[in-house]
Design a protein around this motif. Sequence first.
Motif, PDB file in Angstrom:
ATOM      1  N   LEU A 164      -1.601  -0.250  15.436  1.00  0.00           N
ATOM      2  CA  LEU A 164      -0.190  -0.194  14.731  1.00  0.00           C
ATOM      3  C   LEU A 164       0.890   0.727  15.332  1.00  0.00           C
ATOM      4  O   LEU A 164       1.862   0.382  15.591  1.00  0.00           O
ATOM      5  CB  LEU A 164      -0.330   0.350  13.302  1.00  0.00           C
ATOM      6  N   MET A 165       0.249   2.018  16.096  1.00  0.00           N
ATOM      7  CA  MET A 165       1.153   2.928  16.755  1.00  0.00           C
ATOM      8  C   MET A 165       1.858   2.238  17.981  1.00  0.00           C
ATOM      9  O   MET A 165       2.814   2.569  18.499  1.00  0.00           O
ATOM     10  CB  MET A 165       0.585   3.880  16.763  1.00  0.00           C
ATOM     11  N   GLN A 166       1.093   1.304  18.457  1.00  0.00           N
ATOM     12  CA  GLN A 166       1.562   0.638  19.680  1.00  0.00           C
ATOM     13  C   GLN A 166       2.872  -0.379  19.275  1.00  0.00           C
ATOM     14  O   GLN A 166       3.662  -0.680  20.291  1.00  0.00           O
ATOM     15  CB  GLN A 166       0.628  -0.334  20.261  1.00  0.00           C
ATOM     16  N   GLN A 167       2.985  -0.729  18.190  1.00  0.00           N
ATOM     17  CA  GLN A 167       3.929  -1.757  17.837  1.00  0.00           C
ATOM     18  C   GLN A 167       5.437  -1.570  17.865  1.00  0.00           C
ATOM     19  O   GLN A 167       6.218  -2.313  18.469  1.00  0.00           O
ATOM     20  CB  GLN A 167       3.787  -2.153  16.321  1.00  0.00           C
ATOM     21  N   PRO A 168       5.957  -0.251  17.438  1.00  0.00           N
ATOM     22  CA  PRO A 168       5.311   0.758  16.741  1.00  0.00           C
ATOM     23  C   PRO A 168       5.580   0.480  15.219  1.00  0.00           C
ATOM     24  O   PRO A 168       6.568  -0.135  14.831  1.00  0.00           O
ATOM     25  CB  PRO A 168       6.225   1.907  17.219  1.00  0.00           C
ATOM     26  N   ASP A 169       4.742   1.275  14.513  1.00  0.00           N
ATOM     27  CA  ASP A 169       4.711   0.968  13.097  1.00  0.00           C
ATOM     28  C   ASP A 169       4.091   2.107  12.260  1.00  0.00           C
ATOM     29  O   ASP A 169       2.938   2.084  11.846  1.00  0.00           O
ATOM     30  CB  ASP A 169       3.908  -0.333  12.413  1.00  0.00           C
ATOM     31  N   PHE A 170       4.738   3.274  12.388  1.00  0.00           N
ATOM     32  CA  PHE A 170       4.108   4.459  11.546  1.00  0.00           C
ATOM     33  C   PHE A 170       3.958   4.437  10.004  1.00  0.00           C
ATOM     34  O   PHE A 170       3.062   4.988   9.694  1.00  0.00           O
ATOM     35  CB  PHE A 170       5.042   5.459  12.094  1.00  0.00           C
TER      36      PHE A 170
ATOM     37  N   THR B 131      -4.641  -0.482  -5.955  1.00  0.00           N
ATOM     38  CA  THR B 131      -3.680   0.347  -6.560  1.00  0.00           C
ATOM     39  C   THR B 131      -3.081   1.329  -5.761  1.00  0.00           C
ATOM     40  O   THR B 131      -1.843   1.455  -5.611  1.00  0.00           O
ATOM     41  CB  THR B 131      -4.252   0.581  -7.847  1.00  0.00           C
ATOM     42  N   THR B 132      -3.881   2.232  -5.080  1.00  0.00           N
ATOM     43  CA  THR B 132      -3.172   3.234  -4.327  1.00  0.00           C
ATOM     44  C   THR B 132      -2.273   2.507  -2.961  1.00  0.00           C
ATOM     45  O   THR B 132      -1.141   3.138  -2.690  1.00  0.00           O
ATOM     46  CB  THR B 132      -4.422   3.893  -3.439  1.00  0.00           C
ATOM     47  N   GLU B 133      -2.875   1.634  -2.519  1.00  0.00           N
ATOM     48  CA  GLU B 133      -1.671   0.952  -1.373  1.00  0.00           C
ATOM     49  C   GLU B 133      -0.636   0.486  -1.984  1.00  0.00           C
ATOM     50  O   GLU B 133       0.452   0.724  -1.557  1.00  0.00           O
ATOM     51  CB  GLU B 133      -2.545  -0.337  -0.770  1.00  0.00           C
ATOM     52  N   LEU B 134      -0.458  -0.155  -3.394  1.00  0.00           N
ATOM     53  CA  LEU B 134       0.814  -0.621  -3.855  1.00  0.00           C
ATOM     54  C   LEU B 134       1.544   0.507  -4.231  1.00  0.00           C
ATOM     55  O   LEU B 134       2.709   0.850  -3.946  1.00  0.00           O
ATOM     56  CB  LEU B 134       0.093  -1.220  -5.024  1.00  0.00           C
ATOM     57  N   GLY B 135       0.734   1.670  -4.910  1.00  0.00           N
ATOM     58  CA  GLY B 135       1.499   2.888  -5.331  1.00  0.00           C
ATOM     59  C   GLY B 135       2.047   3.491  -3.973  1.00  0.00           C
ATOM     60  O   GLY B 135       3.291   4.120  -4.151  1.00  0.00           O
ATOM     61  N   LEU B 136       1.416   3.855  -3.049  1.00  0.00           N
ATOM     62  CA  LEU B 136       1.635   4.737  -1.969  1.00  0.00           C
ATOM     63  C   LEU B 136       3.116   3.768  -1.235  1.00  0.00           C
ATOM     64  O   LEU B 136       3.962   4.509  -0.767  1.00  0.00           O
ATOM     65  CB  LEU B 136       0.703   4.755  -0.945  1.00  0.00           C
ATOM     66  N   GLN B 137       2.804   2.571  -1.030  1.00  0.00           N
ATOM     67  CA  GLN B 137       3.789   2.020  -0.371  1.00  0.00           C
ATOM     68  C   GLN B 137       5.158   2.049  -1.292  1.00  0.00           C
ATOM     69  O   GLN B 137       6.115   2.247  -0.698  1.00  0.00           O
ATOM     70  CB  GLN B 137       3.603   0.382  -0.175  1.00  0.00           C
ATOM     71  N   ALA B 138       5.324   1.934  -2.678  1.00  0.00           N
ATOM     72  CA  ALA B 138       6.382   1.939  -3.467  1.00  0.00           C
ATOM     73  C   ALA B 138       7.012   3.512  -3.157  1.00  0.00           C
ATOM     74  O   ALA B 138       8.146   3.773  -3.348  1.00  0.00           O
ATOM     75  CB  ALA B 138       6.031   1.726  -4.994  1.00  0.00           C
ATOM     76  N   ILE B 139       5.978   4.504  -3.191  1.00  0.00           N
ATOM     77  CA  ILE B 139       6.669   6.095  -3.249  1.00  0.00           C
ATOM     78  C   ILE B 139       7.401   6.016  -1.880  1.00  0.00           C
ATOM     79  O   ILE B 139       8.367   6.955  -1.983  1.00  0.00           O
ATOM     80  CB  ILE B 139       5.542   6.622  -3.415  1.00  0.00           C
ATOM     81  N   ILE B 140       6.615   5.835  -0.838  1.00  0.00           N
ATOM     82  CA  ILE B 140       7.367   5.928   0.520  1.00  0.00           C
ATOM     83  C   ILE B 140       8.715   5.061   0.433  1.00  0.00           C
ATOM     84  O   ILE B 140       9.724   5.848   0.901  1.00  0.00           O
ATOM     85  CB  ILE B 140       6.546   5.239   1.707  1.00  0.00           C
ATOM     86  N   ASN B 141       8.890   3.787  -0.024  1.00  0.00           N
ATOM     87  CA  ASN B 141      10.009   3.180   0.486  1.00  0.00           C
ATOM     88  C   ASN B 141      11.334   3.713  -0.863  1.00  0.00           C
ATOM     89  O   ASN B 141      12.375   4.161  -0.365  1.00  0.00           O
ATOM     90  CB  ASN B 141       9.935   1.614  -0.384  1.00  0.00           C
TER      91      ASN B 141
ATOM     92  N   PHE C 191      11.960  11.097   2.325  1.00  0.00           N
ATOM     93  CA  PHE C 191      11.038  10.605   3.361  1.00  0.00           C
ATOM     94  C   PHE C 191      11.845  10.358   4.593  1.00  0.00           C
ATOM     95  O   PHE C 191      13.048   9.968   4.561  1.00  0.00           O
ATOM     96  CB  PHE C 191       9.827   9.887   3.225  1.00  0.00           C
ATOM     97  N   PRO C 192      11.436  10.406   5.897  1.00  0.00           N
ATOM     98  CA  PRO C 192      12.013   9.951   7.180  1.00  0.00           C
ATOM     99  C   PRO C 192      11.899   8.281   6.992  1.00  0.00           C
ATOM    100  O   PRO C 192      11.145   7.898   6.214  1.00  0.00           O
ATOM    101  CB  PRO C 192      11.300  10.503   8.192  1.00  0.00           C
ATOM    102  N   SER C 193      12.906   7.576   7.430  1.00  0.00           N
ATOM    103  CA  SER C 193      12.697   6.068   7.742  1.00  0.00           C
ATOM    104  C   SER C 193      11.632   5.697   8.219  1.00  0.00           C
ATOM    105  O   SER C 193      11.182   6.013   9.170  1.00  0.00           O
ATOM    106  CB  SER C 193      13.983   5.664   8.416  1.00  0.00           C
ATOM    107  N   LYS C 194      10.863   4.789   7.790  1.00  0.00           N
ATOM    108  CA  LYS C 194       9.487   4.160   8.003  1.00  0.00           C
ATOM    109  C   LYS C 194       9.796   2.568   8.321  1.00  0.00           C
ATOM    110  O   LYS C 194       8.605   2.138   8.482  1.00  0.00           O
ATOM    111  CB  LYS C 194       8.349   4.792   7.192  1.00  0.00           C
ATOM    112  N   GLY C 195      10.483   2.139   8.012  1.00  0.00           N
ATOM    113  CA  GLY C 195      10.555   0.437   7.964  1.00  0.00           C
ATOM    114  C   GLY C 195       9.562  -0.058   6.793  1.00  0.00           C
ATOM    115  O   GLY C 195       8.919  -1.067   6.932  1.00  0.00           O
ATOM    116  N   MET C 196       9.360   0.581   5.442  1.00  0.00           N
ATOM    117  CA  MET C 196       8.471   0.010   4.683  1.00  0.00           C
ATOM    118  C   MET C 196       9.149  -0.667   3.459  1.00  0.00           C
ATOM    119  O   MET C 196      10.299  -0.292   2.917  1.00  0.00           O
ATOM    120  CB  MET C 196       7.901   1.147   4.127  1.00  0.00           C
ATOM    121  N   THR C 197       8.679  -1.949   3.180  1.00  0.00           N
ATOM    122  CA  THR C 197       9.317  -2.691   2.147  1.00  0.00           C
ATOM    123  C   THR C 197       8.841  -2.161   0.754  1.00  0.00           C
ATOM    124  O   THR C 197       7.970  -1.326   0.556  1.00  0.00           O
ATOM    125  CB  THR C 197       8.868  -4.291   2.122  1.00  0.00           C
ATOM    126  N   LEU C 198       9.721  -2.495  -0.336  1.00  0.00           N
ATOM    127  CA  LEU C 198       9.358  -2.098  -1.714  1.00  0.00           C
ATOM    128  C   LEU C 198       8.511  -3.376  -2.467  1.00  0.00           C
ATOM    129  O   LEU C 198       8.971  -4.269  -2.260  1.00  0.00           O
ATOM    130  CB  LEU C 198      10.598  -1.969  -2.419  1.00  0.00           C
TER     131      LEU C 198
END
Length: 405
Positions: free
Chosen positions: A185-191, A338-348, A356-363
Amino acid sequence: MASGSFKPGRIVQGLRAKTVPRERTALAIWFWEIDRVLLSLIAVLIAIGLVAVAAASPVAAIDRSTSTVSVNPLIYFYRQLMWVGIGLPVMLVISMLPRTQARRLALAMSAIFFVCLMFVPLLGSTINGARRWIDLPIGRFQPSEFLKPTFIVTLAWLLSLKGRDAALPVVPLTGVMTLLIAALLMQQPDFGQTVIFCGCWAALLLLAGQSMRFMIGMGGAGLAGIVAVYLFYENGRNRINDFLGLGVAADTGPDQADLAHKTITNGGFTGVGPGGGQAKFNLPEAHTDYIFSVIGEEFGLLACIGIAVVYLAIVVRVLLRLLDEEDNFIILAAAGLTTELGLQAIINMGVNAHIFPSKGMTLPFISYGGSSMIALCIGVGLLLAFTRRNPFMDRSPYVVKWSGR
């Protein structure tokens, strides 16, 4: 008292009696066993997402329009309807699978999408400086999105094996697998996706019973990893510098996080009304990464709070569902999804609020995207399959069943 005094299909449970449904079709069984509250909360998110994409679609359409080609302002809304139309049946079909079959499906899909992720550097297409997608004749898809829910189920299955044989080296094995995916993922890059994968792995280790000393060591390794990202990973360093205001020259104007923060606060508590937002036209990727800011401008901060409450309700609902669950694999798999769903929502939401810094994460279920929508539907379908249970079967030892015969 004669047994004939009890009507067929009754279960005496303490002082209460429940009527067992007479239907025995697969659809009827699914209806009674599925977590309808969780399914309703997901449906609410999807409905909110369609409204939000309709509000953000004109911004993305203008970006695609040229002097010679005009794009329909609602083109992304119509496409999102199509993705929802594909994703919902997938979610419902997966939710009808028995737990064993759902687990096997997730393991097979995890292997397939891991191979696809390995081929992204060779076959992937580059968009906005990132190579994350593989082009197919019918469109492009993002392997990492599909790998997330299926890999979490794989981790849960491997970690649950430790309960059967403590000598199995499942923790090092899952660590190597997670680090390998993180490197790809880091090669893509997708932090951002890297954070999700590593965060879910750490959460599952904690639930699997790893010692606090081990988890503290993991936390220290995570902090060291962030420092290493800043020192040696240019994409991550640039995002952190932009967030801290260290990498933006005075004449370049505000960065994406500043624009998102100004947009989300522009509508106040009640918003400027549907279609009335103006600050959203300054946002990049308003229909995906920064759709939460569009919601804040047009529907107000109260709407943003309401969306956060829905995500919280989903997490709480699943955790309550697992309180009397005895299968370690089900506990780990459902908690991990559930952690995946909640963590992604929190980051977005945190990125849009300039936390948080921009990460290119969808809601989840709200942002536009075919890969994101279908992958989330797969994940929730697995979650619904794992949390299915017979509502007429009490798990306490005081259930008395009467057949009426």
